[in-house]
Scaffold this motif. Structure first.
Motif, PDB file in Angstrom:
ATOM      1  N   LEU A  71      -1.077  14.025  -3.762  1.00 18.03           N
ATOM      2  CA  LEU A  71      -2.109  14.488  -4.696  1.00 18.03           C
ATOM      3  C   LEU A  71      -3.492  14.435  -4.065  1.00 18.03           C
ATOM      4  N   GLN A  72      -3.531  14.515  -2.738  1.00 21.97           N
ATOM      5  CA  GLN A  72      -4.780  14.329  -2.017  1.00 21.97           C
ATOM      6  C   GLN A  72      -5.908  15.195  -2.557  1.00 21.97           C
ATOM      7  N   ARG A  73      -5.574  16.504  -2.812  1.00 21.86           N
ATOM      8  CA  ARG A  73      -6.679  17.409  -3.158  1.00 21.86           C
ATOM      9  C   ARG A  73      -7.325  17.028  -4.487  1.00 21.86           C
ATOM     10  N   TYR A  74      -6.528  16.417  -5.414  1.00 20.74           N
ATOM     11  CA  TYR A  74      -7.125  16.009  -6.686  1.00 20.74           C
ATOM     12  C   TYR A  74      -8.089  14.844  -6.489  1.00 20.74           C
ATOM     13  N   TYR A  75      -7.673  13.918  -5.652  1.00 21.83           N
ATOM     14  CA  TYR A  75      -8.532  12.766  -5.381  1.00 21.83           C
ATOM     15  C   TYR A  75      -9.825  13.226  -4.713  1.00 21.83           C
ATOM     16  N   VAL A  76      -9.636  14.085  -3.713  1.00 21.74           N
ATOM     17  CA  VAL A  76     -10.787  14.613  -2.985  1.00 21.74           C
ATOM     18  C   VAL A  76     -11.761  15.274  -3.946  1.00 21.74           C
ATOM     19  N   ARG A  77     -11.207  16.055  -4.893  1.00 20.02           N
ATOM     20  CA  ARG A  77     -12.080  16.744  -5.836  1.00 20.02           C
ATOM     21  C   ARG A  77     -12.886  15.739  -6.659  1.00 20.02           C
TER      22      ARG A  77
ATOM     23  N   ILE B   1       0.824  -1.227   0.000  1.00 15.98           N
ATOM     24  CA  ILE B   1       0.000   0.000   0.000  1.00 15.98           C
ATOM     25  C   ILE B   1       0.850   1.266   0.000  1.00 15.98           C
ATOM     26  N   LEU B   2       2.169   1.120   0.173  1.00 12.56           N
ATOM     27  CA  LEU B   2       3.007   2.325   0.191  1.00 12.56           C
ATOM     28  C   LEU B   2       2.889   3.186  -1.075  1.00 12.56           C
ATOM     29  N   PRO B   3       2.974   2.597  -2.277  1.00 10.76           N
ATOM     30  CA  PRO B   3       2.897   3.451  -3.469  1.00 10.76           C
ATOM     31  C   PRO B   3       1.616   4.285  -3.502  1.00 10.76           C
ATOM     32  N   VAL B   4       0.496   3.645  -3.142  1.00  9.78           N
ATOM     33  CA  VAL B   4      -0.782   4.358  -3.170  1.00  9.78           C
ATOM     34  C   VAL B   4      -0.803   5.445  -2.093  1.00  9.78           C
ATOM     35  N   LEU B   5      -0.320   5.108  -0.909  1.00 13.82           N
ATOM     36  CA  LEU B   5      -0.348   6.083   0.192  1.00 13.82           C
ATOM     37  C   LEU B   5       0.490   7.302  -0.143  1.00 13.82           C
TER      38      LEU B   5
END
Lengths: 293, 320
Positions: free
Chosen positions: A279-285, A269-273
């Motif tokens: 890029l959290q804000r893009y995912y959140v959007r 899960i490291l690569p995804v984390l």
């Protein structure tokens, strides 16, 4: 926002969110600490949170027993191919539905929306049979018979059912519809073809939504389990990280293997984390956009 | 969004009518656009043909057939027999499996919606929102293999949760081995894993509510409990409905978590749900026709429940 209502610190809200946050984090912390527990330390009573004898050996064991390199490579190949394909087909389809006028566009758009309603489990069985009977693959003849496993023998079968995303096309269309029509009309009057318009005017503007869609696809595909485990059950060479780890989990004595499995999970899960962290804000959007209908 | 789309097409046709004189070049350009449109969509449409329409039709056909796998020429059409076999009062598919499915979905939806509503309401007043959001969102980006295995580990007699219970002098609970506890235990994990996405959507919904309404309520002397019931909840209904429906659909078709955590839907079918039974019938027992019929039944149930939810919400909207 707080100042609109109460100026003092919202202690109640803080404690609720912090307790909830602890509940969210605790399983991950338990996973982390278990991955450092030495042999004989896991599965004994009473439970202890921190390892008595801190060891890295589970990570080494994960690499050896899991053929982690092989799993990693499969995961990277499949995820990269699916993400690239979803981005390209979504951008193209989104452009056609947003900016081109042609007969049947309305019907196609509704069809794309409808594809999102179809739950994946419904297609699991027929998709698998289609793979087995894919013409000219895995020894099959032209009508898809007589082979030995058909397309399921090939890593391409892990990607095929995910190559196009109705959600992706929809997301791209919603984004591109905001590009001013005047820009396109001006270029069209200058004699630019639709491909040129798409490539030179539309694509450069789709950066943010492309990152959002790419990220959602990347995470989803990296984590995909059901389909890959089906294909890999006929061909173990095609296991990806989640499937390989689950395989290890289900084989041997759990008290011995659980710390190794936890180490494997952390590596997987490291690569995804890390990607998500940056890029959290893009995912959140993307998640929020999907909620806006 | 269909509204904006209709508006756009209307606008387009109006403009077309206004620009009547230079007919020839425009129509040629439209024809060219038509060709380009289909070319741009061709890969996607081809894909949907092979991986959506063809399998859907095949799934319907298979659900009306008897087939043991492998040789496609051996498929035998038997009408609705599969449906009759799985949908009667004595079938295990109805009870416990479909009952399990509904219980599992209901439990996980209630936990996730209530939990995310409380958190979204609280998180919105705090600082470091990015950090909290990250924390709640962690399980959403982790694979089901990670989520399932770590909870399975925590549920063990020697695991974290029983460790805490024992510290509090409570006897250990067989979360996954006790038939009464297993299904709720897995539903908790499903809710835990999906709460982050729900928090995000609800937070966005709360942020979209007009601030001046709250200010007016404050001037009128309403406390935060009253503003929550009187303002936030009613105005949040679209986001809430979306969360509710998507969680419900996800809960009813989820079975990866059950494979990972209980392996065979045990103990004694206690965690066996419809999608998992379909999977087992097809890929373990080779009863492809029965499995396809189960998939169809589950699909129809999900569809009906979604329609009911939409209908209830629309009626509630009219009452206001």
């Amino acid at each position: 926002m707080a100042r609109n209502r109460r100026s003092r610190t919202p202690w109640f809200s803080y404690s609720v969110v912090a307790i909830g946050g602890l509940l969210m984090a605790l399983p991950f912390l338990d996973m982390l600490s278990s991955s450092f527990k030495g042999p004989g330390e896991y599965g004994i009573l009473p439970y202890h949170f921190l390892p008595h004898h801190f060891t890295w050996s589970n990570y080494g064991a994960a690499f050896d027993q899991l053929q982690l390199g092989r799993l990693f490579l499969n995961s990277v190949i499949v995820t990269a191919a699916v993400t690239a394909s979803v981005l390209v087909t979504s951008a193209m389809g989104g452009y056609a539905l947003a900016k081109l006028r042609f007969r049947g566009r309305d019907v196609i758009f509704r069809f794309i929306l409808a594809t999102m309603m179809l739950p994946p489990f419904l297609l699991l069985i027929p998709d698998f049979i289609i793979m087995l009977n894919w013409p000219l693959a895995g020894g099959n003849n032209i009508i898809g018979q007589n082979g030995d496993g058909g397309m399921t023998t090939n890593i391409v079968s892990l990607m095929l059912p995910f190559l196009v995303s109705g959600f992706g096309i929809f997301l791209m269309r919603q984004f591109m519809i905001a590009v001013p029509e005047e820009m396109l009309e001006a270029a069209r009057l200058d004699g630019a073809g639709e491909w040129r318009l798409f490539y030179n005017i539309i694509l450069p503007q789709t950066g943010p939504v492309a990152i959002t869609l790419g990220l959602i696809t990347f995470v989803g595909q990296w984590n995909e389990y059901i389909w890959t485990s089906l294909i890999a059950s006929t061909n173990p060479d095609l296991m990806t990280l989640p499937v390989g780890i689950q395989q290890l989990q289900s084989f041997i004595d759990p008290n011995r293997t659980t710390p190794i499995v936890m180490a494997g999970i952390i590596i997987s899960i490291l690569p995804v984390l890390i990607t998500f962290l940056f890029l959290q804000r893009y995912y959140v959007r993307g998640v929020v956009l999907s909620g806006m209908k | 969004m269909t509204g904006t789309y209709a508006a756009a097409t209307r606008q387009a046709s109006a403009r077309q009518g206004a620009a009547a004189p230079p007919v020839a070049p425009r129509s040629r350009r439209l024809r060219r656009q038509g060709r380009a449109g289909y070319l741009f969509l061709a890969p996607s449409l081809l894909f949907f043909m092979v991986f959506l329409i063809l399998p859907s039709l095949f799934a319907i056909f298979l659900s009306l057939s008897q087939w043991g796998g492998y040789d496609l020429t051996q498929i035998k059409f038997i009408g609705v027999k599969n449906y009759r076999d799985i949908l009667n009062l004595h079938s295990t598919f109805v009870s416990p499996i479909l009952v399990n499915t509904l219980v599992f979905a209901a439990l996980s939806v209630i936990l996730a919606v209530v939990g995310s509503l409380v958190v979204a309401q609280c998180i919105e007043r705090l600082r470091f929102q990015g950090f909290w959001r990250f924390l709640y969102f962690l399980p959403v980006v982790a694979t089901v293999v990670a989520v399932g295995n770590v909870w399975k580990m925590m549920y063990q007699p020697s695991g974290l949760i029983n460790g805490i219970l024992n510290l509090l002098h409570v006897n250990s609970i067989g979360f996954l081995s006790d038939p009464h506890e297993a299904l709720p235990s897995v539903a908790v994990v499903q809710a835990w894993a999906s709460i982050g996405a729900a928090v995000l959507i609800l937070t966005a919904g709360i942020k979209a509510i007009d601030r001046t309404i709250y200010e007016a309520a404050e001037i009128d002397g309403a406390n935060s409990w009253r503003t929550f019931w009187g303002i936030t909840l009613p105005l949040l209904r679209p986001s809430l409905l979306f969360v509710f429906i998507t969680q419900c659909i996800a809960g009813m078709q989820s079975f990866a978590l059950i494979i990972v955590m209980t392996k065979d839907g045990g103990p004694a079918n206690a965690t066996n749900v419809a999608a998992f039974e379909m999977y087992q019938q097809a890929f373990r027992f080779g009863a492809w026709g029965t499995a396809s019929a189960m998939a169809m039944v589950l699909f129809v149930i999900i569809f009906i429940i979604t329609l009911i939810q939409l209908w209830i919400s629309r009626r509630a909207g009219d009452d206001d």
